[in-house]
Design an enzyme around this catalytic site. Structure first.
Site, PDB file in Angstrom:
ATOM      1  N   HIS A  45       0.838  -1.186   0.000  1.00  0.00           N
ATOM      2  CA  HIS A  45       0.000   0.000   0.000  1.00  0.00           C
ATOM      3  C   HIS A  45       0.883   1.250   0.000  1.00  0.00           C
ATOM      4  O   HIS A  45       2.084   1.196   0.280  1.00  0.00           O
ATOM      5  CB  HIS A  45      -0.923  -0.014   1.216  1.00  0.00           C
ATOM      6  CG  HIS A  45      -2.030  -1.016   1.094  1.00  0.00           C
ATOM      7  ND1 HIS A  45      -3.077  -1.085   1.974  1.00  0.00           N
ATOM      8  CD2 HIS A  45      -2.254  -2.000   0.184  1.00  0.00           C
ATOM      9  CE1 HIS A  45      -3.909  -2.059   1.629  1.00  0.00           C
ATOM     10  NE2 HIS A  45      -3.417  -2.635   0.547  1.00  0.00           N
ATOM     11  N   GLU A  47       1.119   3.820   2.003  1.00  0.00           N
ATOM     12  CA  GLU A  47       1.763   4.163   3.262  1.00  0.00           C
ATOM     13  C   GLU A  47       3.003   3.306   3.505  1.00  0.00           C
ATOM     14  O   GLU A  47       4.023   3.800   3.988  1.00  0.00           O
ATOM     15  CB  GLU A  47       0.795   3.978   4.435  1.00  0.00           C
ATOM     16  CG  GLU A  47      -0.456   4.823   4.359  1.00  0.00           C
ATOM     17  CD  GLU A  47      -1.634   4.106   3.718  1.00  0.00           C
ATOM     18  OE1 GLU A  47      -2.744   4.216   4.254  1.00  0.00           O
ATOM     19  OE2 GLU A  47      -1.420   3.428   2.680  1.00  0.00           O
ATOM     20  N   ALA A 156     -23.252   9.938 -36.102  1.00  0.00           N
ATOM     21  CA  ALA A 156     -22.895   9.363 -37.402  1.00  0.00           C
ATOM     22  C   ALA A 156     -23.643  10.128 -38.480  1.00  0.00           C
ATOM     23  O   ALA A 156     -24.568  10.896 -38.196  1.00  0.00           O
ATOM     24  CB  ALA A 156     -23.256   7.871 -37.452  1.00  0.00           C
ATOM     25  N   ASP A 194     -20.918  -1.476 -36.503  1.00  0.00           N
ATOM     26  CA  ASP A 194     -19.520  -1.053 -36.642  1.00  0.00           C
ATOM     27  C   ASP A 194     -18.498  -2.175 -36.525  1.00  0.00           C
ATOM     28  O   ASP A 194     -17.330  -1.976 -36.880  1.00  0.00           O
ATOM     29  CB  ASP A 194     -19.191   0.005 -35.578  1.00  0.00           C
ATOM     30  CG  ASP A 194     -20.052   1.249 -35.708  1.00  0.00           C
ATOM     31  OD1 ASP A 194     -20.528   1.521 -36.820  1.00  0.00           O
ATOM     32  OD2 ASP A 194     -20.238   1.943 -34.683  1.00  0.00           O
ATOM     33  N   LEU A 198     -13.050  -3.084 -29.622  1.00  0.00           N
ATOM     34  CA  LEU A 198     -13.184  -2.725 -28.206  1.00  0.00           C
ATOM     35  C   LEU A 198     -11.960  -3.112 -27.388  1.00  0.00           C
ATOM     36  O   LEU A 198     -12.072  -3.572 -26.248  1.00  0.00           O
ATOM     37  CB  LEU A 198     -14.449  -3.350 -27.592  1.00  0.00           C
ATOM     38  CG  LEU A 198     -15.788  -2.899 -28.182  1.00  0.00           C
ATOM     39  CD1 LEU A 198     -16.938  -3.533 -27.413  1.00  0.00           C
ATOM     40  CD2 LEU A 198     -15.927  -1.385 -28.186  1.00  0.00           C
ATOM     41  N   ARG A 201      -5.337   0.110 -27.230  1.00  0.00           N
ATOM     42  CA  ARG A 201      -4.115   0.065 -28.033  1.00  0.00           C
ATOM     43  C   ARG A 201      -3.165   1.190 -27.657  1.00  0.00           C
ATOM     44  O   ARG A 201      -3.585   2.266 -27.245  1.00  0.00           O
ATOM     45  CB  ARG A 201      -4.458   0.148 -29.532  1.00  0.00           C
ATOM     46  CG  ARG A 201      -5.237  -1.071 -30.018  1.00  0.00           C
ATOM     47  CD  ARG A 201      -5.478  -1.070 -31.515  1.00  0.00           C
ATOM     48  NE  ARG A 201      -6.131  -2.297 -31.935  1.00  0.00           N
ATOM     49  CZ  ARG A 201      -5.493  -3.422 -32.242  1.00  0.00           C
ATOM     50  NH1 ARG A 201      -4.167  -3.454 -32.213  1.00  0.00           N
ATOM     51  NH2 ARG A 201      -6.153  -4.500 -32.611  1.00  0.00           N
ATOM     52  N   ALA A 268     -26.690   4.286 -24.195  1.00  0.00           N
ATOM     53  CA  ALA A 268     -26.347   5.419 -23.329  1.00  0.00           C
ATOM     54  C   ALA A 268     -27.595   6.034 -22.719  1.00  0.00           C
ATOM     55  O   ALA A 268     -27.621   6.393 -21.539  1.00  0.00           O
ATOM     56  CB  ALA A 268     -25.575   6.466 -24.132  1.00  0.00           C
ATOM     57  N   GLY A 269     -28.658   6.149 -23.515  1.00  0.00           N
ATOM     58  CA  GLY A 269     -29.906   6.711 -23.016  1.00  0.00           C
ATOM     59  C   GLY A 269     -30.508   5.880 -21.899  1.00  0.00           C
ATOM     60  O   GLY A 269     -31.046   6.423 -20.924  1.00  0.00           O
TER      61      GLY A 269
END
Length: 330
Positions: A45, A47, A156, A194, A198, A201, A268-269
């Protein structure tokens, strides 16, 4: 403490499922005696590293730590006891440890006669350790939504093409985000449209040594066996979870602390509507399309009064794009 926060940031991406922590030990005369940070899960850790560097100079000195020293035996010993053995006279920490098992170090130190001060630069320390703190407090992975959009809010063009809306520099930053998280989540629609890899790199295009878990939300079993996300470049988890909350529960069971949401506007929504987005990083390109899918959909928001507003903590220019980072206001 500001230096301790800087040190803590060095552990981003290598300490999960543990927190990032930085520590600075001052000698009794106020000079810096040792520094340390938590470098990897299972390793010393912060500390312990700082005390080792300080040696006998730690006796009678002060330790500055970004997170309350732990008080339990795990893969390493309790840091509160290490501080006591070193003879530190004062401990200053930024953020209290929210864990029922891990917490309690401050009380142990006080009981032994050590002067303890809490809350110094707490906001800065919270930000650098945001993912782990979210996981510990909310019992689910921290969710970062990354979005790239045109100036008129398109993800897009009308024909579906999206490579590349953002700049090369912005895309390099996204790979850095990928290296720092435990999992990348995308929906089946994004995979079908697409065929993304994922993966994380390096700048030369080579696969990074550390790869996050690739997660595909595929409720209807639409992802083909030949999809690039299913190759052996990185581990992949295909989920049929019915809701974002159920997916996060699945991932927590797998030890995931942080998630990068890279799916399309519908995914996302759904996360945003469920209140499960903790941070947004948006790359807005100086590009105009006038048509094409929006960067966000399916939130259920119909009036401006219900809009999700961000508390913005960063705005910067990245390769010609504007990067905006902030937290949804709760």
């Amino acid at each position: 403490m500001a230096r301790a926060v800087e040190l803590a940031a060095r552990g981003a991406g290598t300490t999960s499922p543990n927190p990032v922590v930085g520590a600075v030990v001052l000698a009794a005369d106020g000079t810096v005696a040792g520094e340390g940070w938590h470098e990897r899960a299972g390793g010393p850790h912060a500390e312990v590293g700082a005390l080792a560097a300080a040696g006998e100079r730690a006796r009678g000195g002060t330790a500055y730590v970004t997170l309350e020293p732990c008080n339990h035996h795990g893969r390493t010993g309790p840091c509160a006891q290490a501080l006591l053995r070193a003879g530190v006279a004062r401990v200053v920490y930024a953020v209290a440890d929210p864990g029922a098992v891990e917490g309690g170090g401050a009380d142990t130190l006080r009981a032994a006669g050590v002067d303890v001060l809490a809350g110094v630069l707490a906001e800065e320390a919270e930000r650098v350790n945001e993912a782990w703190l979210t996981s510990a407090r909310r019992h689910r992975p921290h969710v970062l939504w990354k979005v790239a959009a045109t100036l008129d809010g398109r993800a897009a063009a009308a024909d579906g093409t999206s490579r590349w809306i953002s700049s090369a520099t912005s895309r390099e930053q996204v790979h850095d985000l990928r290296r720092r998280v435990d999992a990348i989540v995308a929906g089946s629609g994004t995979v079908l449209a697409d065929d993304p890899h994922l993966t994380a790199r390096d700048r030369d295009g080579a696969l990074s040594p550390r790869q996050p878990l690739r997660v595909v939300l595929d409720r209807r079993g639409r992802v083909p066996a030949g999809a690039r996300v299913l190759d052996d470049a990185a581990p992949t988890h295909v989920s049929r979870a019915a809701t974002p909350a159920a997916l996060l529960a699945e991932l927590r069971e797998r030890g995931v602390v942080s998630v990068l949401l890279e799916g399309g506007p519908t995914l996302a929504g759904a996360f945003l509507a469920a209140g499960l987005v903790d941070r947004v990083v948006a790359y807005v390109a100086p590009v105009l399309l006038g048509a094409g899918p929006a960067a966000l959909s399916g939130t259920g928001i119909t009036t401006i009064a219900d809009a999700v507003r961000l508390d913005v903590d960063e705005v910067s220019l990245v390769g010609g794009d504007v990067r905006v980072s902030g937290r949804p206001r709760r």
